[in-house]
Write an enzyme that holds these catalytic residues in place. Structure first.
Site, mmCIF file in Angstrom:
data_model
loop_
_atom_site.group_PDB
_atom_site.id
_atom_site.type_symbol
_atom_site.label_atom_id
_atom_site.label_comp_id
_atom_site.label_asym_id
_atom_site.label_seq_id
_atom_site.Cartn_x
_atom_site.Cartn_y
_atom_site.Cartn_z
ATOM 1 N N ALA A 62 69.095 -74.357 18.041
ATOM 2 C CA ALA A 62 70.005 -74.893 19.049
ATOM 3 C C ALA A 62 71.124 -75.648 18.338
ATOM 4 O O ALA A 62 70.943 -76.139 17.220
ATOM 5 C CB ALA A 62 69.241 -75.832 19.976
ATOM 6 N N GLY A 107 65.331 -72.947 17.583
ATOM 7 C CA GLY A 107 65.625 -71.930 18.594
ATOM 8 C C GLY A 107 65.867 -70.548 18.002
ATOM 9 O O GLY A 107 65.664 -69.541 18.677
ATOM 10 N N GLU A 110 62.517 -69.193 17.599
ATOM 11 C CA GLU A 110 61.991 -68.956 18.949
ATOM 12 C C GLU A 110 62.572 -67.679 19.556
ATOM 13 O O GLU A 110 61.883 -66.958 20.276
ATOM 14 C CB GLU A 110 62.278 -70.178 19.833
ATOM 15 N N GLU A 130 61.949 -79.005 14.508
ATOM 16 C CA GLU A 130 62.365 -79.967 15.529
ATOM 17 C C GLU A 130 61.773 -81.355 15.311
ATOM 18 O O GLU A 130 62.395 -82.376 15.592
ATOM 19 C CB GLU A 130 61.981 -79.458 16.932
HETATM 20 N N1 CAA Z 1 73.475 -76.721 15.021
HETATM 21 C C1 CAA Z 1 74.782 -76.883 14.751
HETATM 22 N N2 CAA Z 1 75.318 -76.712 13.538
HETATM 23 C C2 CAA Z 1 74.491 -76.344 12.538
HETATM 24 C C3 CAA Z 1 73.107 -76.148 12.741
HETATM 25 C C4 CAA Z 1 72.606 -76.345 14.064
HETATM 26 N N3 CAA Z 1 71.329 -76.137 14.370
HETATM 27 N N4 CAA Z 1 72.541 -75.809 11.556
HETATM 28 C C5 CAA Z 1 73.538 -75.794 10.646
HETATM 29 N N5 CAA Z 1 74.705 -76.122 11.229
HETATM 30 C C6 CAA Z 1 76.014 -76.219 10.604
HETATM 31 C C7 CAA Z 1 76.086 -77.433 9.664
HETATM 32 O O1 CAA Z 1 76.349 -78.605 10.386
HETATM 33 C C8 CAA Z 1 77.194 -77.017 8.735
HETATM 34 O O2 CAA Z 1 78.410 -77.244 9.384
HETATM 35 P P1 CAA Z 1 79.649 -77.912 8.553
HETATM 36 O O3 CAA Z 1 79.954 -76.937 7.455
HETATM 37 O O4 CAA Z 1 80.744 -78.018 9.596
HETATM 38 O O5 CAA Z 1 79.161 -79.228 8.049
HETATM 39 C C9 CAA Z 1 77.034 -75.497 8.610
HETATM 40 O O6 CAA Z 1 76.238 -75.111 9.735
HETATM 41 C C10 CAA Z 1 76.300 -75.102 7.346
HETATM 42 O O7 CAA Z 1 75.083 -75.838 7.313
HETATM 43 P P2 CAA Z 1 74.588 -76.633 5.993
HETATM 44 O O8 CAA Z 1 75.750 -77.133 5.225
HETATM 45 O O9 CAA Z 1 73.575 -77.640 6.441
HETATM 46 O O10 CAA Z 1 73.896 -75.429 5.185
HETATM 47 P P3 CAA Z 1 72.711 -75.530 4.151
HETATM 48 O O11 CAA Z 1 72.584 -74.167 3.557
HETATM 49 O O12 CAA Z 1 72.851 -76.699 3.244
HETATM 50 O O13 CAA Z 1 71.394 -75.833 5.054
HETATM 51 C C11 CAA Z 1 69.902 -75.482 6.918
HETATM 52 C C12 CAA Z 1 70.970 -74.871 5.973
HETATM 53 C C13 CAA Z 1 68.655 -75.836 6.123
HETATM 54 C C14 CAA Z 1 69.589 -74.405 7.955
HETATM 55 C C15 CAA Z 1 70.478 -76.751 7.584
HETATM 56 O O14 CAA Z 1 71.772 -76.471 8.110
HETATM 57 C C16 CAA Z 1 69.631 -77.251 8.724
HETATM 58 O O15 CAA Z 1 68.617 -77.888 8.500
HETATM 59 N N6 CAA Z 1 70.060 -76.982 9.992
HETATM 60 C C17 CAA Z 1 69.374 -77.462 11.172
HETATM 61 C C18 CAA Z 1 68.151 -76.627 11.469
HETATM 62 C C19 CAA Z 1 67.412 -77.210 12.652
HETATM 63 O O16 CAA Z 1 66.984 -78.328 12.654
HETATM 64 N N7 CAA Z 1 67.237 -76.383 13.705
HETATM 65 C C20 CAA Z 1 66.576 -76.798 14.908
HETATM 66 C C21 CAA Z 1 67.597 -77.244 15.924
HETATM 67 S S1 CAA Z 1 66.853 -77.999 17.353
HETATM 68 C C22 CAA Z 1 66.274 -76.694 18.260
HETATM 69 O O17 CAA Z 1 66.448 -75.538 17.936
HETATM 70 C C23 CAA Z 1 65.525 -77.095 19.512
HETATM 71 C C24 CAA Z 1 64.917 -75.971 20.255
HETATM 72 O O18 CAA Z 1 63.731 -75.763 20.227
HETATM 73 C C25 CAA Z 1 65.732 -75.097 21.070
#
Ligand code: CAA
Length: 256
Positions: A62, A107, A110, A130
């Site tokens: 998400a 997500g 998922e 999460e």
């Molecule tokens: N939402 C919005 N933006 C996201 C994102 C997300 N879930 N994941 C990554 N991005 C964005 C980052 O903010 C970044 O943007 P900027 O360049 O503008 O700063 C861009 O994508 C690249 O990301 P990273 O620089 O972080 O890339 P990385 O290779 O260093 O790391 C990653 C990759 C490990 C996937 C890391 O981005 C991360 O941990 N992302 C979040 C993953 C997460 O927690 N997902 C769960 C979301 S909550 C959910 O999904 C609830 C549900 O059940 C529905």
């Protein structure tokens, strides 16, 4: 942000394309995905491949910034939207496969769990992180993951938020296969080829029997199986399949 749908022969391909955010699912993207699924359901496609654009991510989950500052009602409705969209994928009549290249988190995983099958490339990384945000999965992960890999393994992954590599995901049955060569769309298409030879009614009824049976007792599941196997028996495809066996020839299924 776009969700592209293309028909490649018999196979529809949905591509999540929002690469600057690792294809994270905003609410607008969820709506677009829902429309894409409806389009696929109306099309002549006999299989669906879901992929992420670019080589970094299938989908990072998400959209986290979008999740902040919401009312409880908005959050509840957001979870409902994600659950409903993914449920529509899982109930498609045709088999679907998510091809996980790069990250599939939250997500994103998922979404893959809602597909009939999951294939990963060797560099894929996936999990339900999460808990690290103080949240829990809200698009079906707490329900579909234990049904797929068992309660103990699912609890470990959900409560730790740990990242899995492709080989471990394959070993525990989270992904069906790890495939090294090819584009994600090509990998998905190749994976689905064996299913294209069968009739859609039997594929659909078999999937329903398994999925509906997983939600209930063995006794009720056996009743579901009796009902659905009888429905399969009365299709023209079943008559053709059995006749072809007797005549020692290949069956010609007509999805009827
Ligand atoms: N939402 C919005 N933006 C996201 C994102 C997300 N879930 N994941 C990554 N991005 C964005 C980052 O903010 C970044 O943007 P900027 O360049 O503008 O700063 C861009 O994508 C690249 O990301 P990273 O620089 O972080 O890339 P990385 O290779 O260093 O790391 C990653 C990759 C490990 C996937 C890391 O981005 C991360 O941990 N992302 C979040 C993953 C997460 O927690 N997902 C769960 C979301 S909550 C959910 O999904 C609830 C549900 O059940 C529905």
């Amino acid at each position: 942000m776009t969700v592209n749908t293309a028909l490649d022969g018999d196979i529809a391909v949905i591509t999540l394309d929002r690469q600057k955010a690792l294809n994270a699912l905003s609410f607008a993207q969820l709506d677009a995905l829902d429309e894409a699924i409806a389009q696929v359901a109306r099309s002549a496609a006999r299989g669906l491949v879901v992929v992420g654009a670019g080589d970094k991510a299938f989908c990072a989950g998400a959209d986290i910034p979008e999740l902040t500052g919401r009312t409880l009602h908005e959050e509840h409705e957001g979870s409902r939207l994600g659950q409903e969209v993914f449920e529509r994928i899982s109930r498609l009549r045709i088999p679907s496969v998510a091809v996980i290249q790069g990250y599939a988190f939250g997500g994103g995983l998922e979404l893959a769990l809602a597909c009939t099958f999951r294939v990963a490339t060797p560099a894929a990384r996936m999990g339900l992180p999460e808990i690290k945000l103080g949240l829990i999965p809200g698009y079906g992960g707490t329900q579909r993951l234990p049904r797929l890999i068992g309660e103990g393994r699912a609890l470990e992954l959900i409560l730790s938020g740990r990242t899995l590599k492709a080989d471990e995901a394959e070993r525990i049955g989270l992904v069906n296969r790890v495939v090294q060569e090819g584009t994600p769309a090509g990998i998905g298409r190749d994976f689905l080829v064996p299913y294209l030879q069968y009739g859609l009614p039997a594929l659909d009824l078999a999937r329903q029997a398994v999925q509906r049976g997983m939600q209930t007792t063995l006794e009720h599941g056996l009743r579901i199986e009796r009902d659905l196997s009888t429905l399969a028996y009365r299709t023209a495809d079943a008559a053709e399949g059995m006749q072809a066996f007797i005549e020692k020839r290949a069956p010609l299924f007509k999805d009827a």
